[in-house]
Design a protein around this motif. Structure first.
Motif, mmCIF file in Angstrom:
data_model
loop_
_atom_site.group_PDB
_atom_site.id
_atom_site.type_symbol
_atom_site.label_atom_id
_atom_site.label_comp_id
_atom_site.label_asym_id
_atom_site.label_seq_id
_atom_site.Cartn_x
_atom_site.Cartn_y
_atom_site.Cartn_z
ATOM 1 N N GLY A 61 -25.240 -44.897 -54.269
ATOM 2 C CA GLY A 61 -26.487 -46.477 -54.805
ATOM 3 C C GLY A 61 -27.377 -45.965 -55.093
ATOM 4 O O GLY A 61 -28.485 -45.793 -55.236
ATOM 5 N N VAL A 62 -28.116 -47.274 -54.174
ATOM 6 C CA VAL A 62 -29.427 -48.371 -54.793
ATOM 7 C C VAL A 62 -29.918 -46.767 -53.687
ATOM 8 O O VAL A 62 -31.168 -46.909 -54.341
ATOM 9 N N PRO A 80 -30.178 -42.862 -45.068
ATOM 10 C CA PRO A 80 -29.399 -42.651 -44.614
ATOM 11 C C PRO A 80 -27.746 -42.974 -44.903
ATOM 12 O O PRO A 80 -27.444 -41.100 -45.189
ATOM 13 N N VAL A 81 -27.516 -42.936 -46.331
ATOM 14 C CA VAL A 81 -26.314 -42.701 -47.758
ATOM 15 C C VAL A 81 -26.638 -41.392 -47.931
ATOM 16 O O VAL A 81 -26.081 -40.595 -47.846
ATOM 17 N N GLU A 82 -28.295 -40.982 -48.569
ATOM 18 C CA GLU A 82 -27.986 -39.866 -49.061
ATOM 19 C C GLU A 82 -28.042 -38.919 -47.806
ATOM 20 O O GLU A 82 -27.733 -37.621 -48.292
ATOM 21 N N ARG A 94 -35.666 -43.107 -53.872
ATOM 22 C CA ARG A 94 -35.659 -41.697 -53.131
ATOM 23 C C ARG A 94 -36.625 -41.058 -54.989
ATOM 24 O O ARG A 94 -37.463 -40.531 -54.927
ATOM 25 N N ARG A 95 -36.022 -41.574 -55.906
ATOM 26 C CA ARG A 95 -36.430 -41.184 -57.112
ATOM 27 C C ARG A 95 -37.967 -42.165 -57.758
ATOM 28 O O ARG A 95 -38.678 -40.736 -57.693
ATOM 29 N N GLU A 96 -38.142 -43.108 -56.476
ATOM 30 C CA GLU A 96 -39.660 -44.015 -56.826
ATOM 31 C C GLU A 96 -40.522 -43.417 -56.274
ATOM 32 O O GLU A 96 -41.607 -43.395 -56.936
ATOM 33 N N PHE A 97 -40.127 -43.426 -54.735
ATOM 34 C CA PHE A 97 -40.783 -43.315 -53.729
ATOM 35 C C PHE A 97 -40.443 -41.931 -52.788
ATOM 36 O O PHE A 97 -41.495 -41.441 -51.644
ATOM 37 N N GLY A 98 -39.940 -40.858 -52.723
ATOM 38 C CA GLY A 98 -39.305 -40.501 -52.648
ATOM 39 C C GLY A 98 -38.985 -39.781 -51.011
ATOM 40 O O GLY A 98 -38.937 -39.078 -50.418
#
Length: 191
Positions: free
Chosen positions: A100-101, A114-116, A106-110
């Motif tokens: 999800g969001v 918790p969900v990932e 992660r992609r933008e800020f690394g």
């Protein structure tokens, strides 16, 4: 009381295990009276096989979300989707329950949120298919396509095809902590 149940471990993950996984999952569902099945399918190839294998059951085929690979692109062609539905299955396309969001952060800020992190742990401790089977079960419950709190057979895989099947007590994403993996039907051996 003690219950013995056969578990199949495939020596290698992947598409080569699809037919065996679907057969084992159908046999298990029949043996245990399970009427709800969720199956992951990216292009629809596994979904079409599942529509044949699970005739007479409430089958939900779950695709990647649109835009998973690139903006506005759905990996399952519309004609394949219609063919799966014509065989009596439902096809679900929605946001991935364990991404999800958070994936955007992660992609933008690394940042790993918790969900990932839950998704990573499921992949690393068990296998990709276990993570996906849990995820698609929650997605199907969230969409109202399978009931919450029911026994479900969930089928998923590693990359393409199917190599994992689980017996799951279903839950929605908001009730994730109530979801239970009751039994492993089959999965790749982890080395």
């Amino acid at each position: 009381m003690q219950v013995e149940e056969k578990v199949v471990y495939f020596s290698e993950p992947g598409e080569a295990n699809t037919d065996a996984t679907l057969r084992l999952a159908r046999e298990y569902a029949d043996r245990h009276g399970i009427r709800h099945v969720v199956v992951a399918s990216t292009t629809g190839k596994t979904g079409l096989k599942a529509a044949e294998a699970f005739k007479g059951l409430n089958l939900v085929v779950v695709t990647h979300s649109t835009g998973f690979v690139k903006p506005n692109f759905q990996e399952m062609p519309e004609d394949v989707r219609r063919e799966i539905e014509a065989k009596g299955a439902k096809v679900l396309t929605c946001t991935h329950a364990l991404a999800g969001v958070e994936r955007a952060f992660r992609r933008e800020f690394g940042l790993w949120l918790p969900v990932e992190l839950i998704a990573i742990v499921l992949r690393r401790v068990f296998c990709e298919g276990v993570k996906v089977a849990i995820e698609i079960t929650m997605m199907a419950v969230d969409a109202g396509l399978i009931p919450e709190g029911e026994d479900v057979v969930a089928v998923a895989g590693t990359g393409r095809g199917a190599d994992t099947a689980l017996h799951i007590k279903s839950a929605s994403t908001s009730n994730f902590l109530k979801l239970k993996v009751r039994r492993v039907i089959c999965k790749p051996d982890t080395f």
